[in-house]
Motif scaffolding. Structure first.
Motif, PDB file in Angstrom:
ATOM      1  N   HIS A 107       0.847  -1.196   0.000  1.00  0.00           N
ATOM      2  CA  HIS A 107       0.000   0.000   0.000  1.00  0.00           C
ATOM      3  C   HIS A 107       0.883   1.247   0.000  1.00  0.00           C
ATOM      4  O   HIS A 107       0.637   2.202  -0.751  1.00  0.00           O
ATOM      5  CB  HIS A 107      -0.912  -0.030   1.229  1.00  0.00           C
ATOM      6  CG  HIS A 107      -1.888   1.102   1.304  1.00  0.00           C
ATOM      7  ND1 HIS A 107      -3.040   1.038   2.049  1.00  0.00           N
ATOM      8  CD2 HIS A 107      -1.906   2.337   0.758  1.00  0.00           C
ATOM      9  CE1 HIS A 107      -3.707   2.168   1.941  1.00  0.00           C
ATOM     10  NE2 HIS A 107      -3.034   2.985   1.171  1.00  0.00           N
ATOM     11  N   ALA A 108       1.927   1.236   0.834  1.00  0.00           N
ATOM     12  CA  ALA A 108       2.825   2.389   0.896  1.00  0.00           C
ATOM     13  C   ALA A 108       3.487   2.652  -0.453  1.00  0.00           C
ATOM     14  O   ALA A 108       3.617   3.810  -0.887  1.00  0.00           O
ATOM     15  CB  ALA A 108       3.890   2.165   1.970  1.00  0.00           C
ATOM     16  N   LEU A 109       3.894   1.588  -1.142  1.00  0.00           N
ATOM     17  CA  LEU A 109       4.543   1.759  -2.438  1.00  0.00           C
ATOM     18  C   LEU A 109       3.581   2.304  -3.490  1.00  0.00           C
ATOM     19  O   LEU A 109       3.958   3.139  -4.322  1.00  0.00           O
ATOM     20  CB  LEU A 109       5.132   0.422  -2.899  1.00  0.00           C
ATOM     21  CG  LEU A 109       6.379  -0.057  -2.141  1.00  0.00           C
ATOM     22  CD1 LEU A 109       6.774  -1.449  -2.615  1.00  0.00           C
ATOM     23  CD2 LEU A 109       7.530   0.930  -2.312  1.00  0.00           C
ATOM     24  N   ILE A 110       2.335   1.844  -3.457  1.00  0.00           N
ATOM     25  CA  ILE A 110       1.344   2.380  -4.404  1.00  0.00           C
ATOM     26  C   ILE A 110       1.125   3.870  -4.145  1.00  0.00           C
ATOM     27  O   ILE A 110       1.065   4.679  -5.080  1.00  0.00           O
ATOM     28  CB  ILE A 110       0.020   1.605  -4.299  1.00  0.00           C
ATOM     29  CG1 ILE A 110       0.187   0.200  -4.862  1.00  0.00           C
ATOM     30  CG2 ILE A 110      -1.104   2.339  -5.029  1.00  0.00           C
ATOM     31  CD1 ILE A 110      -1.010  -0.675  -4.690  1.00  0.00           C
ATOM     32  N   GLU A 111       1.015   4.233  -2.882  1.00  0.00           N
ATOM     33  CA  GLU A 111       0.843   5.643  -2.558  1.00  0.00           C
ATOM     34  C   GLU A 111       2.038   6.458  -3.035  1.00  0.00           C
ATOM     35  O   GLU A 111       1.870   7.505  -3.681  1.00  0.00           O
ATOM     36  CB  GLU A 111       0.649   5.832  -1.056  1.00  0.00           C
ATOM     37  CG  GLU A 111       0.572   7.301  -0.667  1.00  0.00           C
ATOM     38  CD  GLU A 111       0.264   7.537   0.794  1.00  0.00           C
ATOM     39  OE1 GLU A 111       0.197   8.715   1.183  1.00  0.00           O
ATOM     40  OE2 GLU A 111       0.094   6.551   1.539  1.00  0.00           O
ATOM     41  N   ALA A 114       1.979   6.830  -6.817  1.00  0.00           N
ATOM     42  CA  ALA A 114       0.990   7.813  -7.270  1.00  0.00           C
ATOM     43  C   ALA A 114       1.481   9.235  -6.999  1.00  0.00           C
ATOM     44  O   ALA A 114       1.363  10.126  -7.853  1.00  0.00           O
ATOM     45  CB  ALA A 114      -0.348   7.560  -6.580  1.00  0.00           C
ATOM     46  N   LEU A 115       2.041   9.451  -5.811  1.00  0.00           N
ATOM     47  CA  LEU A 115       2.553  10.767  -5.465  1.00  0.00           C
ATOM     48  C   LEU A 115       3.679  11.175  -6.419  1.00  0.00           C
ATOM     49  O   LEU A 115       3.756  12.330  -6.853  1.00  0.00           O
ATOM     50  CB  LEU A 115       3.066  10.772  -4.026  1.00  0.00           C
ATOM     51  CG  LEU A 115       2.019  10.620  -2.916  1.00  0.00           C
ATOM     52  CD1 LEU A 115       2.688  10.324  -1.587  1.00  0.00           C
ATOM     53  CD2 LEU A 115       1.170  11.885  -2.810  1.00  0.00           C
ATOM     54  N   TYR A 116       4.546  10.235  -6.748  1.00  0.00           N
ATOM     55  CA  TYR A 116       5.684  10.531  -7.615  1.00  0.00           C
ATOM     56  C   TYR A 116       5.208  10.907  -9.023  1.00  0.00           C
ATOM     57  O   TYR A 116       5.774  11.789  -9.671  1.00  0.00           O
ATOM     58  CB  TYR A 116       6.613   9.317  -7.682  1.00  0.00           C
ATOM     59  CG  TYR A 116       8.070   9.687  -7.817  1.00  0.00           C
ATOM     60  CD1 TYR A 116       8.890   9.794  -6.700  1.00  0.00           C
ATOM     61  CD2 TYR A 116       8.627   9.941  -9.056  1.00  0.00           C
ATOM     62  CE1 TYR A 116      10.223  10.153  -6.813  1.00  0.00           C
ATOM     63  CE2 TYR A 116       9.957  10.299  -9.190  1.00  0.00           C
ATOM     64  CZ  TYR A 116      10.754  10.403  -8.055  1.00  0.00           C
ATOM     65  OH  TYR A 116      12.074  10.774  -8.166  1.00  0.00           O
ATOM     66  N   ALA A 117       4.161  10.258  -9.472  1.00  0.00           N
ATOM     67  CA  ALA A 117       3.632  10.518 -10.810  1.00  0.00           C
ATOM     68  C   ALA A 117       2.707  11.730 -10.863  1.00  0.00           C
ATOM     69  O   ALA A 117       2.306  12.155 -11.949  1.00  0.00           O
ATOM     70  CB  ALA A 117       2.891   9.286 -11.316  1.00  0.00           C
ATOM     71  N   GLY A 118       2.350  12.287  -9.697  1.00  0.00           N
ATOM     72  CA  GLY A 118       1.403  13.395  -9.679  1.00  0.00           C
ATOM     73  C   GLY A 118      -0.022  12.959  -9.916  1.00  0.00           C
ATOM     74  O   GLY A 118      -0.858  13.738 -10.393  1.00  0.00           O
ATOM     75  N   ILE A 119      -0.324  11.695  -9.563  1.00  0.00           N
ATOM     76  CA  ILE A 119      -1.669  11.132  -9.740  1.00  0.00           C
ATOM     77  C   ILE A 119      -2.348  11.046  -8.380  1.00  0.00           C
ATOM     78  O   ILE A 119      -1.767  10.544  -7.408  1.00  0.00           O
ATOM     79  CB  ILE A 119      -1.583   9.738 -10.384  1.00  0.00           C
ATOM     80  CG1 ILE A 119      -1.065   9.853 -11.818  1.00  0.00           C
ATOM     81  CG2 ILE A 119      -2.939   9.041 -10.363  1.00  0.00           C
ATOM     82  CD1 ILE A 119      -0.691   8.528 -12.440  1.00  0.00           C
ATOM     83  N   ALA A 120      -3.563  11.546  -8.282  1.00  0.00           N
ATOM     84  CA  ALA A 120      -4.277  11.526  -6.999  1.00  0.00           C
ATOM     85  C   ALA A 120      -4.557  10.092  -6.564  1.00  0.00           C
ATOM     86  O   ALA A 120      -4.838   9.211  -7.380  1.00  0.00           O
ATOM     87  CB  ALA A 120      -5.584  12.303  -7.114  1.00  0.00           C
ATOM     88  N   TYR A 121      -4.486   9.895  -5.252  1.00  0.00           N
ATOM     89  CA  TYR A 121      -4.694   8.572  -4.651  1.00  0.00           C
ATOM     90  C   TYR A 121      -5.711   8.726  -3.537  1.00  0.00           C
ATOM     91  O   TYR A 121      -5.770   9.763  -2.864  1.00  0.00           O
ATOM     92  CB  TYR A 121      -3.339   8.054  -4.162  1.00  0.00           C
ATOM     93  CG  TYR A 121      -3.279   7.415  -2.807  1.00  0.00           C
ATOM     94  CD1 TYR A 121      -3.464   6.038  -2.644  1.00  0.00           C
ATOM     95  CD2 TYR A 121      -3.006   8.182  -1.672  1.00  0.00           C
ATOM     96  CE1 TYR A 121      -3.377   5.455  -1.381  1.00  0.00           C
ATOM     97  CE2 TYR A 121      -2.910   7.609  -0.425  1.00  0.00           C
ATOM     98  CZ  TYR A 121      -3.096   6.244  -0.272  1.00  0.00           C
ATOM     99  OH  TYR A 121      -3.019   5.671   0.964  1.00  0.00           O
ATOM    100  N   ALA A 122      -6.540   7.701  -3.339  1.00  0.00           N
ATOM    101  CA  ALA A 122      -7.580   7.763  -2.307  1.00  0.00           C
ATOM    102  C   ALA A 122      -7.634   6.443  -1.548  1.00  0.00           C
ATOM    103  O   ALA A 122      -8.080   5.431  -2.102  1.00  0.00           O
ATOM    104  CB  ALA A 122      -8.939   8.071  -2.921  1.00  0.00           C
ATOM    105  N   PRO A 123      -7.172   6.414  -0.301  1.00  0.00           N
ATOM    106  CA  PRO A 123      -7.332   5.220   0.518  1.00  0.00           C
ATOM    107  C   PRO A 123      -8.712   5.198   1.150  1.00  0.00           C
ATOM    108  O   PRO A 123      -9.182   6.206   1.682  1.00  0.00           O
ATOM    109  CB  PRO A 123      -6.243   5.393   1.583  1.00  0.00           C
ATOM    110  CG  PRO A 123      -6.111   6.875   1.739  1.00  0.00           C
ATOM    111  CD  PRO A 123      -6.449   7.484   0.406  1.00  0.00           C
TER     112      PRO A 123
END
Length: 579
Positions: A107-111, A114-123
């Protein structure tokens, strides 16, 4: 004799106080907020380059064995590879990444990807998938977000929720898919995407807990998160010289862990031990085991977590030694802490290591990233939540003998995703965010800190016109009724006297409860409990009576159980009833 506190470097506590002619009081630190990076992932880059082998995340290996870990260098590499996979799917804030499962390294790696790519993430709270019987909240959340990708670590466990709530055509992936993404080197587009991220880029959508209404999607930008972490680092200044080591169970879909705790580790080069325990019987034992092995330097928990851990610390000298050995700060938040629990931890520190460990707290919300104020000094009053840090301007508006808090700063959310009317209502005409909490001044002096006096939405008047401040009264009751009551709901709006609805704890005894309640001290009708109803049906998640983090929604319980409340106030009813 004044207790000796363990030395710890903390930030400035001075505050400028401005009293306006309209009665409002403005509080702000005289110190400016220091510089902060435009992207939270700049800190990942920094520590991956400086100390790539330092452990960032650790969690128990399968079967409860030893710890499996990932260091800063490997985490950055994995995040960049995942960022490439997400960019290939043309995800964005309009089509964000949604994570249904709980805290783990994947989960941490996916977050981070997403942050690195500038893509919004929603847990999203796993309870909306695994505990809910109708998946109504999950469907509403996904309809609002329109995700482009949904991730669940164990697709089998989440299969029913996925079938019920994920729209047709939306890609669903699990741990196996993540392994494939990690096998591919990152494309050149990753660096380009990362460079394009600014402070205004949406980092994530975090949903409010729903303790005062339906969950709302709070927009969290990189500026919010980075500025807030600089505020925390300014006030918990020892993080600059001693990267924090934490053992934390709190879920990342809430701002307390997902922003505050996840962020303070990443921002300061610390190590995060993911605790699989929970503050409930049968799960707290995992937390105890982890704390028996890992000595934290900063320890956070919600009040219920501190209550659940307390008997284990009292009974086990070895656990106490490991827990307090390197600890500099205890930190509670999320709800009022019962004074006896607050005092017990202070005494345990003194008796175990010969020093009192500072038991600090702060207050904020999902909309403030979350840190908005904090107490950085010792006190005998657990309700003192301190003062705003550099960068936050707090406006206190007088109301019914206390003050409503509103605030401005770079850590404040721009609003709620696709909910413009809720956004408009959240801010006053000067642009201050309405926090919804109320306070009084410690010793009548705002410079001595703010005393929490409850949520505005929970307070009510008796038929006599007397105000009842639910938050402080509930905290006092839970402290007094421990260990018999798991939670209480306070009733009496428009009535002449107060009553409580009680969710009993394990081992509850009606006779012991009657005796205990009779000893509760009151000063008048605003805190005198005349009637009590012991509830045999637990609070319902689907009905909104309890949030996924275990917080009771007072008004939802009273509305759903209105008939029971009416019976409790029947003319021939008094004392304690069981229903």
């Amino acid at each position: 004799m004044t207790p000796r506190h363990r030395p710890v470097s903390l930030g400035p506590t001075e505050v400028d106080v401005v009293r306006r002619p309209d009665g409002a009081v403005l509080l702000r630190s005289p110190h400016p907020l220091g510089p902060f990076p435009p992207r939270i992932t700049d800190r990942l880059d920094h520590f991956a380059a400086r100390d790539p082998d330092r452990v960032l995340f650790a969690q128990r290996a399968g079967g409860g064995g030893g710890w499996r870990t990932i260091a800063y260098g490997a985490a950055r590499d994995g995040a960049r590879r995942i960022a490439g996979a997400l960019l290939a799917r043309r995800l964005s804030a309009e089509r964000p990444v949604v994570v249904l499962s709980g805290n783990d390294i994947e989960h941490a790696l996916i977050e981070l990807g997403a942050l690195y790519a500038g893509i919004a993430y929603a847990p999203i709270s796993p309870a909306y998938s695994l505990v809910s019987s109708d998946h109504g909240k999950l469907r509403a959340i996904l309809a609002l977000l329109t995700p482009g990708l949904v991730y669940a670590s164990d697709r089998t466990a989440f299969a029913r929720a996925i079938a019920a709530a994920v729209p047709a055509g939306v890609e669903v992936c699990g741990a196996g898919d993540l392994d494939r993404w990690l096998a591919d080197p990152p494309p050149g587009a990753v660096d380009e995407a990362h460079d394009a991220v600014t402070g205004d880029t949406i980092a994530k959508f975090l949903f409010t807990s729903g303790s005062t209404g339906a969950p709302k999607a709070v927009i969290n930008t990189h500026r919010m998160w980075c500025s807030n972490q600089e505020m925390i680092r300014t006030m918990l200044a020892y993080f600059r010289d001693e990267p924090p080591v934490i053992v934390d169970w709190a879920p990342w879909h809430h701002t307390a862990a997902g922003n505050h705790d996840f962020g303070l580790v990443l921002y300061n080069g610390g190590t995060y031990y993911i605790d699989e325990g929970r503050p409930v019987p049968g799960a707290i034992e995992a937390t105890v085991r982890n704390l028996g092995e890992i000595s934290p330097t900063w320890y956070f928990n919600v009040p219920r977590g501190f209550e659940a851990l307390l008997p284990f610390l009292r009974a086990d000298a070895g656990l106490r030694q490991t827990f307090f050995r390197r600890l500099k700060v205890l930190w509670f938040a999320g709800a009022g802490l019962a004074q006896p629990v607050f005092d017990a931890y202070r005494e345990l520190g003194r008796s175990t290591v010969g020093e009192e460990i500072l038991f600090l707290t702060g207050l904020g919300s999902t909309e403030t990233a979350p840190y908005a104020m904090g107490r950085m000094w010792p006190t005998d009053d657990a309700s003192n939540v301190g003062l705003p840090p550099p960068g936050v301007e707090l406006k206190l508006v007088p109301t019914e003998g206390k003050y409503e808090a509103r605030l401005r700063g770079p850590n404040v959310a721009p609003g709620y995703w696709r909910q413009p009317e809720l956004t408009r209502q959240a801010f006053d005409d000067e642009g201050y965010y309405r926090l919804g909490d109320t306070f009084a001044f410690a010793d009548g002096d705002p410079a001595r800190g703010l005393l929490f006096r409850g949520r505005m939405s929970e307070d009510f008047k008796l038929s006599t016109g007397t105000w009842v401040h639910v938050g402080p009264l509930r905290a006092r009751l839970l402290g007094h009724l421990a260990p018999l009551a798991q939670d209480v709901v306070i009733a009496g709006e428009g009535r002449s006297e107060l009553a409580i609805l009680v969710f009993p704890a394990a081992g509850f005894s009606a006779e012991a409860f009657r005796h205990c309640l009779a000893g509760f001290e009151s000063t008048g009708s605003s805190d005198r409990i005349a009637r009590a109803l012991i509830l045999t049906e637990p609070p319902s998640l689907d009905a909104g009576e309890i949030t996924d983090k275990g917080t009771i929604n007072q008004r939802a319980v009273l509305a759903r159980r209105r008939d029971l409340v009416d019976q409790l106030y029947g003319a021939d009813v008094a004392g304690v009833l069981v229903r």
